[in-house]
Design an enzyme around this catalytic site. Structure first.
Site, short mmCIF file in Angstrom:
data_model
loop_
_atom_site.label_atom_id
_atom_site.label_comp_id
_atom_site.label_asym_id
_atom_site.label_seq_id
_atom_site.Cartn_x
_atom_site.Cartn_y
_atom_site.Cartn_z
N ASP A 97 0.87 -1.09 0.03
CA ASP A 97 0.17 -0.22 0.00
C ASP A 97 0.93 1.31 -0.16
O ASP A 97 1.48 1.77 0.92
CB ASP A 97 -1.11 0.23 1.30
CG ASP A 97 -2.00 0.88 1.01
OD1 ASP A 97 -2.23 1.75 0.24
OD2 ASP A 97 -2.81 1.19 1.98
N ALA A 98 0.98 1.67 -1.10
CA ALA A 98 2.05 2.83 -1.42
C ALA A 98 1.43 4.17 -1.83
O ALA A 98 1.80 5.32 -1.79
CB ALA A 98 3.20 2.48 -2.35
N LYS A 99 0.13 3.87 -2.57
CA LYS A 99 -0.39 5.12 -3.35
C LYS A 99 0.49 5.87 -4.09
O LYS A 99 0.18 7.14 -3.89
CB LYS A 99 -1.40 5.80 -2.29
CG LYS A 99 -2.31 4.92 -1.48
CD LYS A 99 -3.18 5.66 -0.34
CE LYS A 99 -4.20 4.85 0.19
NZ LYS A 99 -3.59 4.05 1.22
N ARG A 100 1.27 5.20 -4.87
CA ARG A 100 2.06 6.09 -5.75
C ARG A 100 1.41 6.90 -6.79
O ARG A 100 0.20 6.40 -7.31
CB ARG A 100 3.26 5.31 -6.27
CG ARG A 100 3.92 4.43 -5.15
CD ARG A 100 4.97 5.29 -4.41
NE ARG A 100 5.74 4.89 -3.84
CZ ARG A 100 6.27 5.22 -2.47
NH1 ARG A 100 6.10 6.37 -1.95
NH2 ARG A 100 7.28 4.64 -1.87
#
EC number: 4.1.1.23
Length: 274
Positions: A97-100
């Site tokens: 879960d990095a939401k890049r």
């Protein structure tokens, strides 16, 4: 042939093999760990490993949130943790879960970080900058790309409900993901449990595409409404995430057993409505 197994296929097999739609979120905050972990350089890895091993019988995926590791300079422990899941619990996909959300060569580096450094099976991305911010992740065959669509936070409506051609923006994102962006068949969408009506709308747009659904547990999303809105015809299609309610179910030496009980109870509650 891809050197990596298909994320979507692995996830589908995990749903059916485990009988679970639960995704256990790994958001480690050392200040909330039991006292036995105090002043230990490997505390984050050891705590999360214990949670993973205790909850794996009740989960179909794990979702470490990169910020909780990076803030404590524990990226190496995140690498260890994902390797541990792959070794000890094969077939349970790991979602970073990095939401890049960036373009061009920067997005290529973020994709390498997620898939080559951490060896995650999927990563969350922000579609605000359009398809060329997502495309570099799709170049990694077999890896999943999970696009933010209708997020669980109240402020998500500031942009996601803007009118775009007579409908909210989140619906446009869902349609683009389903019809134009998913040539590799490895896309999924994030839709929050706090908005079950929108989950149902998105499911109608994207068919059987997997949905990552945060917001039950500590955020208060309704499990029954979530499952009924988001399940596919055969009762799967969702990674329903719970993090803090499982991680911190217990505060003492039995924290892992408490997490296992919370995971089992959550899985069973989800299954009541499938």
């Amino acid at each position: 042939m891809s050197p990596n197994p298909s994320f979507v296929r692995t996830l589908d097999e995990a749903w059916r093999r485990t009988g679970s739609l639960l995704c256990v979120g790994l958001d480690p905050e050392p200040s909330r760990f039991p006292g036995a972990f105090a002043n230990r350089s490997d505390a984050i890895f050891d705590f999360c490993r214990a949670i993973v091993d205790a909850t794996a019988p009740y989960a179909s995926a794990f979702k470490p949130q990169i910020a909780y590791f990076a803030a404590h300079r524990a990226e190496d422990q995140l690498e260890q943790l994902i390797a541990h899941v792959h070794e000890k619990h094969p077939g349970l996909p790991v979602i970073l879960d990095a939401k890049r959300g960036d373009i061009g060569s920067t997005a290529e580096q973020y994709a390498r970080e997620a898939f080559e450094r951490y060896r995650a099976d999927a990563v969350t991305v922000n579609p605000y900058m359009g398809f060329d911010s997502i495309e570099p992740y799709l170049a990694h065959e077999g890896k999943g790309v999970i696009v933010l669509c209708r997020t669980s936070n109240p402020g998500g409506s500031d942009l996601q409900f803007l009118d775009v051609g007579g409908r909210p923006l989140y619906q446009t994102v869902a349609q683009l993901a389903a019809e134009k962006w998913n040539a590799a068949g490895e896309l999924a969408l994030v839709v929050g449990a706090t908005f079950p009506n929108e989950i149902e709308v998105v499911r109608g747009i994207v068919g059987n595409m997997p949905l990552l659904i945060p917001g039950i547990g500590a955020q208060g999303g309704d499990v029954e409404a979530t499952v009924r809105a988001g399940r596919t015809k055969d009762g799967v299609g969702m990674m329903i995430n719970s993090s803090r309610a499982i991680l911190y179910a217990g505060k003492g030496d039995d924290f892992a057993q408490a997490a296992a009980r919370a995971a089992q109870e959550t899985r069973d509650k989800i299954n009541l409505y499938r």
